[in-house]
Design a protein around this motif. Structure first.
Motif, PDB file in Angstrom:
ATOM      1  N   THR A  13     -32.596  40.738 -12.764  1.00  0.00           N
ATOM      2  CA  THR A  13     -32.031  41.287 -11.536  1.00  0.00           C
ATOM      3  C   THR A  13     -32.191  42.792 -11.506  1.00  0.00           C
ATOM      4  O   THR A  13     -32.538  43.375 -10.469  1.00  0.00           O
ATOM      5  N   PHE A  14     -31.962  43.441 -12.643  1.00  0.00           N
ATOM      6  CA  PHE A  14     -32.127  44.888 -12.719  1.00  0.00           C
ATOM      7  C   PHE A  14     -33.576  45.276 -12.435  1.00  0.00           C
ATOM      8  O   PHE A  14     -33.830  46.212 -11.674  1.00  0.00           O
ATOM      9  N   LYS A  15     -34.506  44.559 -13.023  1.00  0.00           N
ATOM     10  CA  LYS A  15     -35.916  44.898 -12.819  1.00  0.00           C
ATOM     11  C   LYS A  15     -36.336  44.711 -11.370  1.00  0.00           C
ATOM     12  O   LYS A  15     -37.112  45.502 -10.838  1.00  0.00           O
ATOM     13  N   ARG A  16     -35.807  43.677 -10.703  1.00  0.00           N
ATOM     14  CA  ARG A  16     -36.097  43.497  -9.275  1.00  0.00           C
ATOM     15  C   ARG A  16     -35.498  44.640  -8.463  1.00  0.00           C
ATOM     16  O   ARG A  16     -36.134  45.157  -7.545  1.00  0.00           O
ATOM     17  N   ALA A  17     -34.273  45.041  -8.794  1.00  0.00           N
ATOM     18  CA  ALA A  17     -33.622  46.147  -8.093  1.00  0.00           C
ATOM     19  C   ALA A  17     -34.379  47.451  -8.334  1.00  0.00           C
ATOM     20  O   ALA A  17     -34.506  48.287  -7.433  1.00  0.00           O
ATOM     21  N   GLN A  18     -34.892  47.623  -9.539  1.00  0.00           N
ATOM     22  CA  GLN A  18     -35.654  48.820  -9.874  1.00  0.00           C
ATOM     23  C   GLN A  18     -36.950  48.870  -9.055  1.00  0.00           C
ATOM     24  O   GLN A  18     -37.297  49.903  -8.492  1.00  0.00           O
ATOM     25  N   ALA A  19     -37.625  47.751  -8.936  1.00  0.00           N
ATOM     26  CA  ALA A  19     -38.861  47.687  -8.146  1.00  0.00           C
ATOM     27  C   ALA A  19     -38.556  47.893  -6.664  1.00  0.00           C
ATOM     28  O   ALA A  19     -39.308  48.583  -5.959  1.00  0.00           O
ATOM     29  N   ALA A  47     -31.422  55.102  -0.857  1.00  0.00           N
ATOM     30  CA  ALA A  47     -30.217  55.478  -1.598  1.00  0.00           C
ATOM     31  C   ALA A  47     -29.395  54.241  -1.957  1.00  0.00           C
ATOM     32  O   ALA A  47     -28.868  54.136  -3.078  1.00  0.00           O
ATOM     33  N   LYS A  48     -29.296  53.289  -1.029  1.00  0.00           N
ATOM     34  CA  LYS A  48     -28.565  52.051  -1.310  1.00  0.00           C
ATOM     35  C   LYS A  48     -29.248  51.256  -2.418  1.00  0.00           C
ATOM     36  O   LYS A  48     -28.590  50.702  -3.296  1.00  0.00           O
ATOM     37  N   ALA A  49     -30.575  51.196  -2.362  1.00  0.00           N
ATOM     38  CA  ALA A  49     -31.321  50.467  -3.389  1.00  0.00           C
ATOM     39  C   ALA A  49     -31.148  51.124  -4.754  1.00  0.00           C
ATOM     40  O   ALA A  49     -31.009  50.439  -5.770  1.00  0.00           O
ATOM     41  N   THR A  50     -31.139  52.451  -4.774  1.00  0.00           N
ATOM     42  CA  THR A  50     -30.932  53.180  -6.027  1.00  0.00           C
ATOM     43  C   THR A  50     -29.534  52.929  -6.574  1.00  0.00           C
ATOM     44  O   THR A  50     -29.350  52.736  -7.782  1.00  0.00           O
ATOM     45  N   LYS A  51     -28.558  52.903  -5.680  1.00  0.00           N
ATOM     46  CA  LYS A  51     -27.178  52.647  -6.100  1.00  0.00           C
ATOM     47  C   LYS A  51     -27.059  51.246  -6.707  1.00  0.00           C
ATOM     48  O   LYS A  51     -26.391  51.060  -7.723  1.00  0.00           O
ATOM     49  N   ARG A  52     -27.728  50.254  -6.075  1.00  0.00           N
ATOM     50  CA  ARG A  52     -27.736  48.893  -6.615  1.00  0.00           C
ATOM     51  C   ARG A  52     -28.371  48.863  -8.003  1.00  0.00           C
ATOM     52  O   ARG A  52     -27.843  48.247  -8.929  1.00  0.00           O
ATOM     53  N   ARG A  53     -29.518  49.546  -8.128  1.00  0.00           N
ATOM     54  CA  ARG A  53     -30.219  49.586  -9.416  1.00  0.00           C
ATOM     55  C   ARG A  53     -29.336  50.211 -10.490  1.00  0.00           C
ATOM     56  O   ARG A  53     -29.227  49.687 -11.604  1.00  0.00           O
ATOM     57  N   ASP A  54     -28.679  51.310 -10.143  1.00  0.00           N
ATOM     58  CA  ASP A  54     -27.821  51.990 -11.109  1.00  0.00           C
ATOM     59  C   ASP A  54     -26.611  51.142 -11.498  1.00  0.00           C
ATOM     60  O   ASP A  54     -26.147  51.192 -12.635  1.00  0.00           O
ATOM     61  N   SER A  55     -26.119  50.350 -10.556  1.00  0.00           N
ATOM     62  CA  SER A  55     -25.001  49.460 -10.840  1.00  0.00           C
ATOM     63  C   SER A  55     -25.398  48.413 -11.877  1.00  0.00           C
ATOM     64  O   SER A  55     -24.648  48.148 -12.829  1.00  0.00           O
TER      65      SER A  55
END
Length: 69
Positions: A13-19, A47-55
Motif C-alpha cells: 500500500t505504501f509503495k502504491r501511495a508513493q507511486a 499534497a493529499k497524495a504525499t500526506k497519504r504516502r507519509d501516513s
C-alpha cells in the motif's frame, strides 16, 4: 526475517501511495500549460497524495519496517 502478511500488505500500500504521489507531482507540470487554477488543483491533489504516502510511512516506521530508497 520475513515480514508478516500484514506488513507485506502495508508495504504494498505504501509503495502504491508513493507511486501515486510521484505521478501527481508530474501532473503539476502538465497542468502548468492549462493555467493557474489547474496548477492549484494539481498541487492540492499532489499534497493529499504525499500526506497519504507519509501516513503509510509513519505506520510502517511504528512497526519497525524501514523502506529507505
Amino acid at each position: 526475517m520475513n515480514p508478516s502478511v500484514a506488513h507485506a500488505e502495508l508495504i504494498a500500500t505504501f509503495k502504491r501511495a508513493q507511486a501515486d504521489a510521484a505521478h501527481k507531482f508530474g501532473l503539476i507540470k502538465t497542468a502548468a500549460q492549462k493555467g493557474p487554477k489547474a496548477v492549484q488543483a494539481a498541487a492540492e491533489t499532489a499534497a493529499k497524495a504525499t500526506k497519504r504516502r507519509d501516513s503509510y510511512a509513519k505506520k510502517l516506521d511504528a512497526l519497525g519496517v524501514s523502506l529507505k530508497d
